[in-house]
Motif scaffolding. Structure first.
Motif, PDB file in Angstrom:
ATOM      1  N   ARG A  36      24.361  -5.008 -34.170  1.00  0.00           N
ATOM      2  CA  ARG A  36      23.110  -5.783 -34.152  1.00  0.00           C
ATOM      3  C   ARG A  36      23.293  -7.139 -34.829  1.00  0.00           C
ATOM      4  N   ALA A  37      24.100  -7.158 -35.900  1.00  0.00           N
ATOM      5  CA  ALA A  37      24.323  -8.414 -36.614  1.00  0.00           C
ATOM      6  C   ALA A  37      25.139  -9.411 -35.793  1.00  0.00           C
ATOM      7  N   ASN A  38      25.774  -8.933 -34.717  1.00  0.00           N
ATOM      8  CA  ASN A  38      26.638  -9.796 -33.913  1.00  0.00           C
ATOM      9  C   ASN A  38      26.145  -9.973 -32.477  1.00  0.00           C
ATOM     10  N   VAL A  39      24.886  -9.632 -32.223  1.00  0.00           N
ATOM     11  CA  VAL A  39      24.360  -9.733 -30.864  1.00  0.00           C
ATOM     12  C   VAL A  39      24.500 -11.157 -30.329  1.00  0.00           C
ATOM     13  N   GLY A  40      24.057 -12.149 -31.090  1.00  0.00           N
ATOM     14  CA  GLY A  40      24.116 -13.535 -30.643  1.00  0.00           C
ATOM     15  C   GLY A  40      25.538 -13.976 -30.325  1.00  0.00           C
ATOM     16  N   ARG A  41      26.474 -13.640 -31.200  1.00  0.00           N
ATOM     17  CA  ARG A  41      27.871 -14.021 -30.990  1.00  0.00           C
ATOM     18  C   ARG A  41      28.430 -13.363 -29.742  1.00  0.00           C
ATOM     19  N   MET A  42      28.110 -12.092 -29.535  1.00  0.00           N
ATOM     20  CA  MET A  42      28.656 -11.380 -28.384  1.00  0.00           C
ATOM     21  C   MET A  42      28.079 -11.903 -27.062  1.00  0.00           C
ATOM     22  N   MET A  43      26.797 -12.274 -27.062  1.00  0.00           N
ATOM     23  CA  MET A  43      26.192 -12.811 -25.849  1.00  0.00           C
ATOM     24  C   MET A  43      26.848 -14.148 -25.470  1.00  0.00           C
ATOM     25  N   LYS A  44      27.097 -14.998 -26.465  1.00  0.00           N
ATOM     26  CA  LYS A  44      27.769 -16.261 -26.200  1.00  0.00           C
ATOM     27  C   LYS A  44      29.201 -16.025 -25.733  1.00  0.00           C
ATOM     28  N   ARG A  45      29.863 -15.049 -26.343  1.00  0.00           N
ATOM     29  CA  ARG A  45      31.240 -14.758 -25.972  1.00  0.00           C
ATOM     30  C   ARG A  45      31.321 -14.216 -24.546  1.00  0.00           C
ATOM     31  N   GLN A  46      30.340 -13.411 -24.146  1.00  0.00           N
ATOM     32  CA  GLN A  46      30.318 -12.901 -22.770  1.00  0.00           C
ATOM     33  C   GLN A  46      30.137 -14.040 -21.772  1.00  0.00           C
TER      34      GLN A  46
END
Length: 231
Positions: free
Chosen positions: A198-208
């Motif tokens: 949950r703490a990395n949702v934003g980072r993972m969405m950008k990375r995708q």
């Protein structure tokens, strides 16, 4: 007895004393032995296989880098807290995980973040020959804690892990070595806990999003190459 090593250290110590402390010779304690006919000590060649008498001292004999009494100063705490909050936000560290910051007389700073049952530590140490700078120390320690917290997690065969799906929803599954699982590992989209995911949702969405664009670029480059090869 004065041996070769001690003589070499004396040369290095005099050179460092001269070049570190004085822009002019007026206040130098050894100027009468140095300045006639020229600035002798400052121009001596440093001997690389030994240090200075300062570096030769035992840790217990060296003056402290940091006065621990500053920790109890309200102004100092406010100053450090502002730096801590700014740097934690810069590295997108969730502030509810902040646990502690510890100071040591030798210039060492240790910060700790706790995320569920995982502890992440960042340490910065002041070099014995450098002046202690608490702001730089806090910045380095938090940067290293963030690196430890963000270190990619690679599940073992059959191990449970959490990930962020294409809609930003945190899900859990088991690692079976499938192509889809390997893609998640390659993207760093594997986490030990739901809280970490949950703490990395934003980072993972950008990375995708970046991964999709990169794959499109590779596809187009390959298609162009194949087209040129057929002509």
């Amino acid at each position: 007895m004065i041996d070769d090593k001690m003589a070499k250290m004396a040369v290095n110590t005099l050179k460092k004393y001269c070049n570190t402390n004085f822009k002019t010779c007026n206040k130098c304690a050894v100027k009468d032995a140095c300045c006639m006919p020229c600035r002798v000590f400052g121009n001596m060649n440093e001997i690389n296989d030994v240090g200075t008498f300062e570096s030769w001292r035992k840790p217990s004999e060296r003056p402290p880098k940091f006065d621990l009494r500053q920790k109890y100063s309200a102004d100092f705490r406010k100053y450090i807290n502002e730096i801590f909050l700014r740097e934690a936000e810069k590295y997108e560290l969730p502030m509810n995980t902040a646990n502690s910051i510890k100071w040591f007389e030798n210039g060492k700073i240790k910060v700790t973040f706790v995320d569920n049952d995982m502890t992440y530590v960042g340490v910065a140490k002041c070099h014995p020959d450098d002046a202690f700078n608490p702001e730089i120390g806090v910045k380095l320690a938090i940067e290293r804690a963030a690196q430890n917290m963000r270190k990619p997690f690679t599940p073992r065969e059959g191990q449970a892990y959490c990930y962020v799906d294409e809609n930003g929803v945190v899900r859990g599954t088991g690692f079976l070595g499938s192509f889809d699982s390997q893609l998640k590992v390659a993207m760093g989209n594997c986490f030990k806990t739901k809280a970490q995911a949950r703490a990395n949702v934003g980072r993972m969405m950008k990375r995708q999003e970046r991964a999709i664009e990169l794959l499109k670029t590779l596809r187009d480059e390959e298609d162009e190459y194949r087209g040129e090869g057929m002509m």
